[in-house]
Design a protein around this motif. Structure first.
Motif, short mmCIF file in Angstrom:
data_model
loop_
_atom_site.label_atom_id
_atom_site.label_comp_id
_atom_site.label_asym_id
_atom_site.label_seq_id
_atom_site.Cartn_x
_atom_site.Cartn_y
_atom_site.Cartn_z
N ALA A 69 -9.33 3.70 -4.02
CA ALA A 69 -9.95 2.50 -3.45
C ALA A 69 -11.03 1.92 -4.37
CB ALA A 69 -10.54 2.81 -2.09
N HIS A 70 -11.67 2.76 -5.18
CA HIS A 70 -12.74 2.31 -6.07
C HIS A 70 -12.31 2.41 -7.53
CE1 HIS A 70 -15.36 2.02 -2.65
NE2 HIS A 70 -15.01 3.24 -2.30
N ALA A 71 -11.02 2.27 -7.77
CA ALA A 71 -10.48 2.35 -9.13
C ALA A 71 -9.58 1.15 -9.40
CB ALA A 71 -9.68 3.64 -9.30
N GLU A 72 -9.34 0.93 -10.68
CA GLU A 72 -8.43 -0.13 -11.10
C GLU A 72 -7.20 0.51 -11.74
OE1 GLU A 72 -8.30 -4.24 -13.72
OE2 GLU A 72 -10.09 -2.99 -13.78
N MET A 73 -6.04 0.27 -11.15
CA MET A 73 -4.78 0.79 -11.66
C MET A 73 -4.11 -0.32 -12.46
SD MET A 73 -3.53 2.77 -8.21
CE MET A 73 -2.34 3.87 -8.98
N ILE A 74 -3.90 -0.08 -13.75
CA ILE A 74 -3.36 -1.11 -14.64
C ILE A 74 -1.99 -0.66 -15.14
CG2 ILE A 74 -3.76 -2.45 -16.74
CD1 ILE A 74 -6.81 -1.59 -16.30
N GLY A 75 -0.97 -1.41 -14.78
CA GLY A 75 0.38 -1.12 -15.24
C GLY A 75 1.18 -0.21 -14.33
N PHE A 76 0.60 0.18 -13.21
CA PHE A 76 1.31 1.00 -12.25
C PHE A 76 0.66 0.84 -10.88
CE2 PHE A 76 -2.27 3.52 -13.06
CZ PHE A 76 -2.30 4.68 -12.29
N SER A 77 1.24 1.47 -9.88
CA SER A 77 0.77 1.28 -8.51
C SER A 77 0.89 2.59 -7.72
CB SER A 77 1.63 0.21 -7.83
OG SER A 77 2.96 0.69 -7.70
N PRO A 78 0.29 2.63 -6.54
CA PRO A 78 0.49 3.80 -5.68
C PRO A 78 1.97 4.02 -5.37
CG PRO A 78 -1.39 2.55 -4.90
CD PRO A 78 -0.73 1.72 -5.97
N GLU A 79 2.72 2.95 -5.22
CA GLU A 79 4.15 3.06 -4.94
C GLU A 79 4.89 3.72 -6.10
OE1 GLU A 79 2.29 0.38 -2.21
OE2 GLU A 79 2.28 0.30 -4.40
N ALA A 80 4.48 3.43 -7.33
CA ALA A 80 5.12 4.05 -8.50
C ALA A 80 4.89 5.56 -8.50
CB ALA A 80 4.58 3.41 -9.78
N ILE A 81 3.69 5.97 -8.15
CA ILE A 81 3.40 7.41 -8.06
C ILE A 81 4.26 8.03 -6.96
CG2 ILE A 81 1.64 9.12 -7.50
CD1 ILE A 81 -0.38 7.27 -8.89
N ALA A 82 4.39 7.34 -5.84
CA ALA A 82 5.19 7.87 -4.73
C ALA A 82 6.65 8.07 -5.15
CB ALA A 82 5.10 6.92 -3.53
N VAL A 83 7.20 7.13 -5.89
CA VAL A 83 8.58 7.28 -6.37
C VAL A 83 8.69 8.51 -7.27
CG1 VAL A 83 10.39 6.25 -7.80
CG2 VAL A 83 9.17 4.84 -6.14
N ALA A 84 7.74 8.67 -8.19
CA ALA A 84 7.77 9.82 -9.10
C ALA A 84 7.64 11.14 -8.34
CB ALA A 84 6.69 9.68 -10.17
N VAL A 85 6.78 11.17 -7.31
CA VAL A 85 6.64 12.38 -6.49
C VAL A 85 7.96 12.70 -5.80
CG1 VAL A 85 5.56 13.34 -4.41
CG2 VAL A 85 4.15 12.20 -6.13
N LYS A 86 8.58 11.72 -5.18
CA LYS A 86 9.84 11.95 -4.47
C LYS A 86 10.95 12.39 -5.46
CE LYS A 86 10.35 11.70 -0.63
NZ LYS A 86 10.11 12.74 0.41
#
Length: 91
Positions: A69-86
């Motif tokens: 919430a207090h960070a800047e994600m550049i070039g990726f998203s929470p959804e991208a991490i979720a796909v990689a986890v799955k």
């Protein structure tokens, strides 16, 4: 377990993890994306630790979103991490 996801913009998100008693452990997110501040990567890894291995992509993404919430994600998203986890969980 190892999972990868290349975002539409071309950034690679990699997740390595283990599962113990149905929960994610030893979670390590990496890749060629940018994240500010740098310690936000530790926030993401810590947030994913202990998450049920049965969590769906939406739950995983929401967990990451809250952790960053207090960070800047550049070039990726929470959804991208979720796909990689799955993908790691299905490997």
């Amino acid at each position: 377990m190892h999972g990868e996801y290349k975002t539409p913009g071309g950034k690679l998100v990699v997740v390595d993890l283990e599962v113990y008693t149905g929960r994610l452990t030893r979670v390590q997110v990496s890749g060629d994306f940018f994240l500010e501040p740098e310690e936000a990567l530790d926030w993401i890894n810590a947030a994913l630790e202990g998450l049920p291995a049965t969590s769906d992509e939406a739950e995983i993404a929401q967990t990451v979103r809250q952790a960053t919430a207090h960070a800047e994600m550049i070039g990726f998203s929470p959804e991208a991490i979720a796909v990689a986890v799955k993908r790691a969980l299905s490997s």
